[in-house]
Structure formats: C-alpha cells, structure tokens
Scaffold this motif. Structure first.
Motif, PDB file in Angstrom:
ATOM      1  N   ARG A  24      12.337   0.597  -6.074  1.00 26.05           N
ATOM      2  CA  ARG A  24      11.386  -0.262  -6.788  1.00 26.05           C
ATOM      3  C   ARG A  24      10.054   0.466  -6.887  1.00 26.05           C
ATOM      4  O   ARG A  24       9.740   1.342  -6.097  1.00 26.05           O
ATOM      5  N   LYS A  50      22.006  -7.574 -11.095  1.00 24.51           N
ATOM      6  CA  LYS A  50      21.037  -8.643 -11.315  1.00 24.51           C
ATOM      7  C   LYS A  50      20.852  -8.969 -12.779  1.00 24.51           C
ATOM      8  O   LYS A  50      20.278  -9.990 -13.127  1.00 24.51           O
ATOM      9  N   THR A  51      21.319  -8.044 -13.646  1.00 28.69           N
ATOM     10  CA  THR A  51      21.138  -8.267 -15.078  1.00 28.69           C
ATOM     11  C   THR A  51      22.295  -7.637 -15.830  1.00 28.69           C
ATOM     12  O   THR A  51      22.866  -6.648 -15.386  1.00 28.69           O
ATOM     13  N   LYS A  83      11.758  -0.728 -14.468  1.00 30.86           N
ATOM     14  CA  LYS A  83      13.052  -0.350 -15.049  1.00 30.86           C
ATOM     15  C   LYS A  83      13.765  -1.544 -15.682  1.00 30.86           C
ATOM     16  O   LYS A  83      14.818  -1.382 -16.289  1.00 30.86           O
ATOM     17  N   GLU A  84      13.205  -2.755 -15.455  1.00 32.88           N
ATOM     18  CA  GLU A  84      13.960  -3.933 -15.898  1.00 32.88           C
ATOM     19  C   GLU A  84      13.730  -4.242 -17.371  1.00 32.88           C
ATOM     20  O   GLU A  84      12.653  -4.001 -17.906  1.00 32.88           O
ATOM     21  N   TYR A  85      14.764  -4.793 -17.976  1.00 33.68           N
ATOM     22  CA  TYR A  85      14.767  -5.018 -19.419  1.00 33.68           C
ATOM     23  C   TYR A  85      13.502  -5.720 -19.896  1.00 33.68           C
ATOM     24  O   TYR A  85      12.834  -5.271 -20.832  1.00 33.68           O
ATOM     25  N   SER A 137      20.681  -3.492 -18.696  1.00 36.39           N
ATOM     26  CA  SER A 137      20.000  -2.572 -17.817  1.00 36.39           C
ATOM     27  C   SER A 137      19.671  -1.285 -18.583  1.00 36.39           C
ATOM     28  O   SER A 137      20.558  -0.519 -18.928  1.00 36.39           O
TER      29      SER A 137
END
Lengths: 457, 457
Positions: free
Chosen positions: A109, A37-38, A128-130, A41
């Motif tokens: 999540r 998704k990114t 956890k996302e940037y 990470s």
C-alpha cells in the motif's frame, strides 16, 4: 455452506493472479479460488499509460476473464481472518473458506510524504485501485492542465513521459509537467548517473521541468491546489499534484494469523513457504533478499512477484530449482521518451552502499554490421564485476526496444554466475547484419574486456 | 631481414580479424601481425546484402583500418609454410616471419554440387572473395534479371530475400528469383518445419518461387546460361544461376605443418590449442564439437569463429573458463521478409538424428501488456528439453527485431544448463508494458510449463 479449495489465493494483483492461473495450469484437477477486493484491477506497471492514456481505463485491467476461462473461481471479497491450524479463511462478506494450501498475495500500500496542503482538492497520492486511478485520470485529462509530480522513481519518470505525450497513446491533450525530486537524479535508485541523465534529458526535451535535490515545502490553494512551494524558495503553478508514494507490504492479515514478519515483509523460504505449513506468500507483501549478500532489500517488481507466485504454487508439489539458481536478480526496464534503458543486479551506488568492491567495464556498439545498415541503434552497456571476476550487475541503454532483451540476457548471465573470462571467451550469442552487433564488436564482451584489463593491471 | 612477432595470425576473416584485434587489446605491448590474402575482405554474414545492395561493395568490407588503428600490423600475402619447431612462417611473397605464438584462421572454401552446364557464363558458385562477389553483384544488379538460386541454407534464404528487394537496401532493381532446394523445406538444417515454413511463406509473398525436394539436372545455354532443367522435369528460365556451396575447412597449410587433423578440421582443445605448442587455430578451419554429445558437428558461424579467436588469444596467457562453461551453443538468427527468427542449440530433426529423446514445449505471446499497446509483435517460442528436464534447444520467431535477443537469452539459458523447473520458477527477466510480454504470460516460461506437464503426465 462451507466452501473447500485445494488452493486458496488471497489477492488479485500480479502475484495473486499468477498464483491462481499457475495453479490451474499445473494442477488441472485442483479447485482454485482467488479472493480479490475488486473485479477491476488496473495493471500496475501500466499505470502511467492508463492514467495519461487516450483509451478507456478498462483497457488496462488485469485479465481476470482469462483466469476464469482456465477454471479459477473468483470471489470479490476481502479475507479478514485466517485460522492457520484449521486452515480456514473468513471474509468480510461472511464466507468461510477451507483450504488445503494458501497463497497470501496481499501486495503493498502507498506510504507518502505528506507536506502541508495535501488535503487540498487536486492533490493525489498515486494509488493502484480502479477508483483512485479513474479519479486521477479524469483530473489530468484536460487540455492545458499543469501537473506537478512529486517523486524520483520509475513510476514518476514514466508518468512524466506519458503525461507529456507518447504519440498515439497519451497525446490527446496538452499538459505541462513538472517533477519535484528529492534525489540528485530521478531514477538514481535504479540506474547510475550516466544512465539516469539520459532519462532526464529525454524528459526535458519533451518540455518536462525537473527540480532535483528539492522537496515540497507546502502546497497552496483555496480549497483547490494552486501552487506548490519548494524548499529552494521557488513556487510552481499547479492544477494537479501527484505524490508518487513508496509502497509498503500489506502484512496485517498475515500478522494477525500469527505468521512471522521480519522488517516489513512476511518471512518466507526460497520456495515462498511462510512460518506455517501449507501457507505460502508471494509478491510485494513478502520480504526480499539480495541475491549476493542475502540481506533484506526493498525491491518491488512485478516480475519478481510473478516468479514468487510460481514458486509458491510449484512448491505445493515439491518442484525445486537446480543448485545455484536460488537468487532472484532484480531487473528493471523502462522507456522514457525515445530511450529504452534497463538494469539487472547491482548498480554502482548500491554496491557502494553495501560496501562491495567492484570493477566497471563499459562499451558501446551499433546493433547492425556494417553499422550503417538501416535501423541500427547505438547501445551503451556498463557491467559491474566483483574483484574476483563474478558479474553482479549490468545496465544498457539505447533508442530501440532490443535493449530490454539485452538486459534480460545480462540478467541470465548474472544468474548463471558468469565470470569476466566467461563473458570474454564464452558468451553464447547469435548475430546477424540486419539485427545485431557484429560478433567482432559485441558490447557485452568488450565491456568485460575493459573490466578484465583493469583487474589485471 | 627476418620479422619477429609475439602473435602471428594467419587469415583476415572473422576469426583472424578478431584474433588480431583481441591480441592488441588484451596484450597492448605485444607485436601482432595479421597476414591476409587480400586487403578487401567482404563481411561474410552480410554477403546477401552486399550482392543485392544498392550501396557500393566497399561499404561491406571487414574494417581492417580499425585493426591498424589498434596497432595490428597487416601483411597482404599468403603463408605457404610453417615450421612449428623453429616457429617460423614463410610467405608466397618470400617473407620469413618468426613468431612466439601463432593463430591459424585459414577459414573454409566452397565445395559445390556441379551439375552439367556449370561452366556456362552466368553461372556462379557463391564465393567470399572480393572479386567473386563483385562479379556476381554486377550480374544480378540489372533490372528484370532472372536469378536461380541453388541451395537450402541461411545464405540462400537471405540472398533470395535480398534479391527480391529489401526496402531502402536492395530494391533499386527488379529481379525475379527462384530457389531450387533439395530439402523439403529451406532452412530445415537450422529450424523445425513450422519455423522454416514461415520463411518460405515470406519469400513466396515477395514473389520468390521455391522448388523443394528438387535438384538441378542440367543447366542449358549457348555459351551463356538460358535455362535450368530440374529433376522433376520442369525448366526455369535464367539469366544468372547462383550455386550456394557448402563450406569445407581450409586445412592444407595446417596439415603440411604436421598439425593433427580429424574429420575435416584442425584438432584443437577447448582453448583452441592445436597438437603443437604455441600454435592455436580458430574459425571455420577447426573441428567443432556438439555441446551435448561432444561428437564432431559441422557448424560454421561467425559468432563461434570470433569466440574461438578470443579463446585462442586469451589462452596464450592462460585465461580459463569457469566450470561448466565449455560448451559452445550454435545460435542462428536471421530475417527473411518481415519475419525475424532464430534458433539456439538443438532442433527436433537434429535431436532425432542423434538419437536423443526430447520433450517439446511451445508458447506464444505479444511483447506488450496489455497486448493492444502499440508496436507489439506476437512471438512464438519452442523449447526442447531432455527427458531429465535439461534445456537443450530453443527457437523463436516474430515480426520484430527483439526476437534476435530473445534467442540470445535462450542460448544463455542452455549454456547455464537450466532445467525446466528453473525456467518455470527461476527465469530472471525484466518486463515493461511498452517493451515486453507480461511477466504473467512469458512465452519462455509458458513453453517450459507445457513441457513440464508432458514430463509429469
């Protein structure tokens, strides 16, 4: 155009990344795609240091360029649908990807206890996302900031340690840190009390205030957090509140695809095959089983995620383990202040919860011989055995990095089903005056001897 | 008066001492006597540091007072005769000691290559006895002394390291050190070339001169050593020459008592029983067998001596090992200069000598993740597998103490008969950013993967 891959990996975390690179390493000629998704990470285990650190967040990212250099193709997108019969995945971006084999590594999540006031500015649920990490990082990287951490686990302890300053790594600003833990000891899910206490003492020595057996009643403020009210009536001033969540498996995609889910995780066999052929799953999204009881158990560790990823990829070509090597031993190692501590397998409280009778052996030794030689560190060890003598758990602590590898030795001894006698008269090891304990006074052997004497008397 | 003991131990080295204390720990009410030729016994593994050290020799002795505190009786004397039928030992001092069980731990004695000129003053054959060590210590602890070491093994390398100055431990005087080794590389009996080279480079960086593939032809001097003439024609000035001997089992006493001797060691079973009932033997005086081929093998290690002592004492009450735990893996760890290196089980040259086909896997990784985190150290690993995948050996090196415990993990993996697949998808371990490699880039796993790919291609 429809893309086609030998191996499709969904997810770019520890499990997904390891699956993708292992696929290219083991099957050099295969076409491998990792959908993430990114493209930025953060390394999850390093989050406490990334958040409190004095180097850019981008220094703490998963090394996707290494995967690319091996020939892994990377697609920044999200898989929204899997057709397990036709073996096609469809993405939010409209891609249609055909695959021979699929590894689902959708991770977990956050699920947080939401007290009143959590919607105030300055209150964060650790993610956890940037973007989330970057925001929190900005909030805590101000001199004099007062941070209240709500949690009891490894991330909470490590974040408190990092925020209160690790020399050269996270000490560029002065922060005031408080932990609010609903448990009697922080880390009590991972360590027995005498070890958990070591971590608490280290944090307190660094100025961290710890409220144990305490919950957040309400968070107060006008638009922005000002105070945290605890259920014991105390009020703590705060500029930033970090709620450290528990993590629950991301199984929506797997569930929609018709894969079997049990408890909260995707059902897999010992080689990470799901209920559908050609479809594997690995990491936080799959169910975990205890190595001793084979009951479901909530364990989320990067090491296990990586191992599962390797199992999934290896299983595609039928790689199998030797007899008796199935069980995965949870191994935790951490550093809090100056103390390194680790645990492998069972701790007392977990054995008690499971109704398993056990016998404990303890020992201490300095890892030099003679013990006065420079650089020595006293290491304390605790081992848990079943009544029939089988080793099922071990903890170690000391003010030196070697503790981590000693815990790894304990893990291998548990995996090898060593019994108390095997440790006493058969533990293979090397020694050196400047590096290790004396072979005469080895704490793993001495702890085993103590347990053995209890068994026989 | 005739003394009587439940357990009599002959010898006060690593094996004898461990046997005596283990006897009192396991069988608290038993009467235990240790007969030792001296009450001041230097720790053999620490000899290089004791000889070159800036603290008194008495700081490097076996802790006999600890044995006494456990209730071990100690007799400084020498057993000269054993009647295995009547179970009586007689000493040089005229004591007659009756025993129920006996552990013979008479150790080994030096056997040195004697070039012409060895009787000159200033030439020493390295011994283990207090007086010998004290004399050598005095000889080398003079500023500007030129020392020539004749040898190739661990003691030679460690003595060269210690004599050329370990900060805070052996750097109180300046010495000039030369090694004369008949092998291509020093340490080549213990390590493969790429590892042995690391040690040589460290020593050279500290100013040590190494002559390889070279023998001493003659030692020159007038009453006292002045020069060492090598077989390549070179001449090295010397104030002190230390001949590092090989060690041969002391079996005279056992032989006189009618115990079976094979090759040069006392014959024992897996639990250290000799050919006579109630009589056990442990340590350098017993024959050793290879864990893989079960052939005789010349291995002298304190760790094995201690393990054998525990086996002997435990066997008195019938303690046994689990199936498959018999084999004793030789494990060597050392520090030379700033490099810590270790080996467990087979190295290439040993496998070649034995005619065993093997497959090698290598990997390197920094024990931090991300790798730039402070305190990290690059660790290089080499693993040897049989063609069927079984792990039979491993070596590791790096500039940090953790290497020793990593080698201990390798030893446990060999003991556990792990196969290459078990390492790839089943190696149990923990990780932490500040302490270990990333679980994504574990060098033991990556070395196994490299070997696996060679096997399959």
């Amino acid at each position: 155009m429809v893309r086609r891959y030998d191996i499709l990996v969904i997810g770019g975390g520890a499990a997904g990344f390891t699956a993708a690179i292992t696929a290219k390493i083991l099957y050099r000629d295969s076409k491998v795609l990792m959908v993430t998704k990114t493209d930025k990470s953060p390394i999850v285990c390093a989050l406490p240091y990334a958040i409190a650190g004095n180097r850019p967040l981008d220094d703490y990212l998963m090394p996707y360029s290494y995967a690319s250099s091996l020939g892994v193709e990377i697609l920044v997108d999200e898989v929204v649908d899997i057709d397990t019969e036709e073996r096609v995945a469809r993405t939010r971006g409209g891609e249609e990807i055909r695959f021979d084999n699929l590894v689902i590594a959708t991770g977990s999540r956050p699920e947080a206890y939401m007290a009143e006031g959590v919607d105030l500015k300055g209150v964060y649920v650790l993610g956890k996302e940037y973007r989330e990490v970057a925001e929190l990082r900005e909030a805590v990287n101000r001199d004099g900031v007062r941070v209240v951490l709500v949690g009891s686990g490894l991330t909470t302890a490590e974040l408190a340690d990092a925020l209160s300053g690790i020399p050269g790594l996270t000490d560029h600003v002065k922060r005031y840190v408080t932990i609010v833990s609903r448990r009697k000891y922080i880390l009590s899910r991972y360590f027995d009390e005498e070890f958990a206490e070591l971590a608490e003492r280290e944090l307190e020595a660094k100025g961290v205030t710890i409220y144990s057996n305490t919950r957040v009643k309400r968070i107060h403020g006008h638009g922005r957090v000002e105070e945290v009210e605890l259920d014991n009536g105390e009020v703590v001033k705060a500029d930033v509140v970090v709620i450290v969540p528990t993590w629950v498996p991301n199984t929506e995609l797997a569930s929609r695809a018709g894969l079997e889910i049990r408890g909260r995780g995707i059902v897999v066999n010992d080689y990470m095959r799901t209920s559908k052929p050609y479809i594997y799953a690995a990491g936080d999204c799959v169910e975990k089983r205890d190595f001793l009881t084979s009951d479901q158990r909530d364990i989320k560790l990067a090491t296990l995620a990586c191992e599962e990823a390797r199992r999934a990829i290896s299983a595609i070509k039928g790689v199998t383990l030797s007899a008796g090597r199935m069980g995965r031993i949870p191994v935790t190692v951490t550093r809090v202040g100056g103390v390194v501590m680790g645990a492998a397998g069972y701790i007392e409280s977990h054995a008690l919860n499971e109704g398993i009778s056990y016998i404990v052996g303890k020992a201490r030794a300095v890892n030099r011989h003679p013990a006065w030689l420079p650089g020595g560190c006293e290491i304390q060890v605790k081992l848990l055995f079943l009544e029939d003598g089988r080793l099922i758990g071990g903890q170690a602590a000391g003010r030196c990095n070697e503790v981590a590898e000693i815990v790894n030795s304990i893990a291998l001894a548990i995996q090898g089903s060593l019994r108390v006698e095997d440790l006493i008269i058969g533990l293979q090891h090397g020694s050196h005056p400047l590096l290790t304990y004396s072979p005469v006074m080895h704490p793993l052997i001495n702890a085993a001897v103590e347990a053995y004497l209890k068994m026989k008397n």
